[in-house]
Design a protein around this motif. Structure first.
Motif, short mmCIF file in Angstrom:
data_model
loop_
_atom_site.label_atom_id
_atom_site.label_comp_id
_atom_site.label_asym_id
_atom_site.label_seq_id
_atom_site.Cartn_x
_atom_site.Cartn_y
_atom_site.Cartn_z
N ARG A 99 0.83 -1.36 -0.01
CA ARG A 99 -0.12 -0.07 0.23
C ARG A 99 0.90 1.14 0.13
N GLU A 100 1.59 1.51 1.23
CA GLU A 100 2.57 2.55 1.24
C GLU A 100 3.64 2.28 2.09
N ALA A 101 4.92 3.08 1.80
CA ALA A 101 6.06 2.78 2.50
C ALA A 101 6.42 4.01 2.74
N MET A 102 6.07 5.09 3.52
CA MET A 102 6.26 6.64 3.67
C MET A 102 7.34 6.61 4.57
N ALA A 112 16.37 -3.48 2.35
CA ALA A 112 15.97 -4.71 2.02
C ALA A 112 17.02 -5.06 0.63
N ASP A 113 17.06 -6.31 0.21
CA ASP A 113 18.03 -6.81 -0.96
C ASP A 113 17.14 -6.29 -2.17
N GLU A 114 15.86 -6.29 -2.38
CA GLU A 114 15.06 -5.84 -3.29
C GLU A 114 13.77 -5.27 -2.94
N ILE A 115 13.07 -4.45 -4.02
CA ILE A 115 11.74 -3.55 -3.44
C ILE A 115 11.16 -4.21 -4.64
N VAL A 116 9.92 -4.73 -4.31
CA VAL A 116 8.74 -5.12 -5.20
C VAL A 116 7.50 -4.24 -4.86
N MET A 117 7.00 -3.57 -5.67
CA MET A 117 5.70 -2.84 -5.43
C MET A 117 4.37 -3.35 -5.96
N GLN A 118 3.15 -3.25 -5.45
CA GLN A 118 2.03 -3.58 -6.24
C GLN A 118 1.71 -2.28 -6.93
N PRO A 119 0.91 -2.40 -8.18
CA PRO A 119 0.36 -1.28 -8.58
C PRO A 119 -0.23 -0.11 -8.08
N THR A 184 7.68 11.61 -3.60
CA THR A 184 6.99 10.39 -3.23
C THR A 184 7.10 9.81 -4.64
N LEU A 185 7.45 8.33 -4.56
CA LEU A 185 7.44 7.60 -5.92
C LEU A 185 5.91 6.86 -5.87
N THR A 186 5.57 6.75 -7.16
CA THR A 186 4.74 5.76 -7.47
C THR A 186 5.42 4.43 -8.10
N SER A 187 4.68 3.28 -8.10
CA SER A 187 5.24 2.09 -8.42
C SER A 187 5.73 2.19 -9.84
N SER A 188 5.20 3.00 -10.69
CA SER A 188 5.77 2.97 -12.13
C SER A 188 6.88 3.93 -12.08
N GLU A 189 7.00 5.06 -11.23
CA GLU A 189 8.10 5.96 -11.00
C GLU A 189 9.33 5.31 -10.38
N ALA A 196 12.61 0.16 -7.49
CA ALA A 196 11.98 -0.95 -7.40
C ALA A 196 12.30 -2.14 -8.52
N GLU A 197 12.46 -3.27 -8.16
CA GLU A 197 13.04 -4.05 -9.08
C GLU A 197 11.95 -4.76 -9.89
N ALA A 198 10.53 -4.50 -9.47
CA ALA A 198 9.48 -5.26 -10.28
C ALA A 198 8.32 -4.61 -9.81
N ILE A 199 7.04 -4.95 -10.39
CA ILE A 199 5.77 -4.54 -9.98
C ILE A 199 4.95 -5.82 -9.97
N ALA A 200 4.37 -6.33 -8.84
CA ALA A 200 3.86 -7.66 -8.77
C ALA A 200 2.21 -7.26 -8.18
#
Length: 443
Positions: A99-102, A112-119, A184-189, A196-200
């Motif tokens: 949801r958010e990581a503010m 963390a080693d990687e960051i993945v975000m939901q749309p 503040t970055l959106t998932s696509s940004e 972010a390494e991926a969007i899942a």
């Protein structure tokens, strides 16, 4: 021949796809992924929970830890400790923003080693603020910017975006960020700038990206004790608990038996020590020291020692609270607030509680007065003006014969010899005051 060749190529393609899918599933089989929630405010209770989660994962040889991020941020000190736990984990970690990581949540994610975000999710806006909601001083801000830079560089991310999350003076034209705004970055940004390494969309897509399809998914949840600990170790809740504890015990001293105020006070203090013990901040020694301090205060009330027991008791209680707390400054401020609230309550109690209102029931106001028929001794008002004779020397007390009744009397102040004539001039309870009179006055 051409048609047959086409069919052979199609069959080979399907075979390769099936083989790769099978290989991927085989790669995930027998492996375990821990899903750990990072929710609500970042504080020291969350730190204790995540420490237990990582420690348990390492003991059980888990293959991957996924931190499901949904937090608006929180305390800088707690974020720093949590980030250290994540960074030093022996198991690969992924921050999965659901949801958010503010603010502090963004900083933890960067470790963390990687960051993945939901749309549709966001991360950023990580400026340090003080207790009043204003920007922190330059020293604290500088230290925090250094932490954000280090976290970004940890996984070869461009640090300018991390700095822009914490410093409104930084501009980024590519993202339309102007001076005075926090990034503040959106998932696509985040994906486009390498944050972010991926969007899942869900866990299934996440595990597919991590090449862990078919892995066993395990939920690591807060226990009831840890949920309580997260609440009672919050910096805002601590002074409330201490205030309720102090005020409840003071009210209990003014009420008969052990009632609601005592239960409230004892429960508040129990919650304080229970929460801090579960969070790993307090030990048995701090609870023992608190009990000793409370005992000294009670001893001061019932056996005055010119303040010695009181001072020692307050010192012992403050020492126990400092030993139980994660922040000396925070607990001292909370202790001072609790003392002020307790003193204010005591003043209100003494001044107003016995006059009117529902709180009047807390204090025992019944009295054994003479108006209600309670008499400790009989006042001999009928003796006033009576005359008699001193049976013993009055200096000033002695015995006299008045109305043919032997009574204990006291002279008005002078010496009266035995056998002299006397007259009762006042009666106050059992105290009969007489003075010497002449025979002429007797007549």
């Amino acid at each position: 021949m051409r048609i047959i060749l086409y069919f052979l190529l199609i069959a080979a393609g399907f075979t390769l796809m099936s083989f790769s899918t099978s290989m991927a599933q085989d790669a995930g089989e027998g492996r375990t992924v821990y899903f750990v929630p990072v929710e609500e405010t970042v504080e020291r209770g969350l730190e204790a929970f995540l420490s237990r989660a990582i420690e348990t994962a390492e003991e059980e040889n888990v293959d991957h830890i996924v931190f499901e991020m949904n937090t608006p941020g929180g305390r800088v000190d707690a974020a720093g400790e949590i980030a250290k736990l994540v960074r030093e984990s022996e198991i690969p970690t992924t921050a999965y923003i659901v949801r958010e990581a503010m603010s502090a949540g963004a900083y933890i994610s960067l470790n963390a080693d990687e960051i993945v975000m939901q749309p549709g999710t966001e991360m950023g806006s990580a400026q340090v603020i003080d207790g009043t909601g204003s920007a922190a001083d330059d020293k604290a801000q500088s230290a925090w910017l250094g932490n954000m830079r280090s976290a970004a560089e940890l996984n070869d991310r461009d640090p300018q975006y991390a700095l822009a999350m914490a410093d409104p003076a930084i501009e980024i034209e590519d993202l339309g960020l102007e001076e005075g705004q926090l990034l503040t970055l959106t998932s696509s940004e985040a994906l486009s700038v390498g944050y972010a390494e991926a969007i899942a969309e869900d866990r299934e897509e996440l595990l597919e990206y991590l090449e862990l399809e078919g892995a066993e998914e395990m939920e690591f949840e807060l226990s009831l004790a840890e949920q309580i600990a997260r609440i009672v170790t919050h910096p805002i809740v601590i002074p409330i608990l201490l205030s309720v504890g102090g005020l409840g015990l003071v009210l209990e001293l003014y009420s008969p038996g052990f009632g609601i105020p005592g239960i409230m006070g004892a429960s508040a203090l129990f919650l304080f020590f229970f929460g801090h013990t579960v969070a790993g901040f307090a030990g048995l020694e701090s609870l023992i020291l608190f009990i000793v301090g409370a005992g000294l205060l009670v001893l001061e009330v019932f056996s005055p020692s010119f303040g010695i027991f009181g001072i020692l008791g307050l010192g012992a209680i403050l020492g126990s609270l400092v030993m139980s707390s994660f922040s000396t400054v925070n607990i001292i401020i909370s202790f001072v607030i609790a003392i002020l609230v307790t003193l204010a309550g005591l003043i209100i109690l003494i001044k107003y509680i016995d006059r009117a209102g529902p709180m009047k029931r807390v204090v025992l106001t019944d009295a054994t007065t003479s108006d209600l028929g309670y008499v400790s001794n009989v006042t001999r008002e009928e003796l006033k003006g009576s005359t008699g004779e001193a049976l013993t020397v009055l200096r000033p007390s002695g015995s006299a014969l008045i109305n043919e009744e032997r009574l204990d009397v006291v002279s008005e102040g002078g010496y009266i010899e035995q056998g002299r004539k006397i007259k009762v001039i006042s009666v106050n309870g059992s105290r009969i005051v007489v003075r010497e009179v002449s025979n002429q006055e007797m007549n």
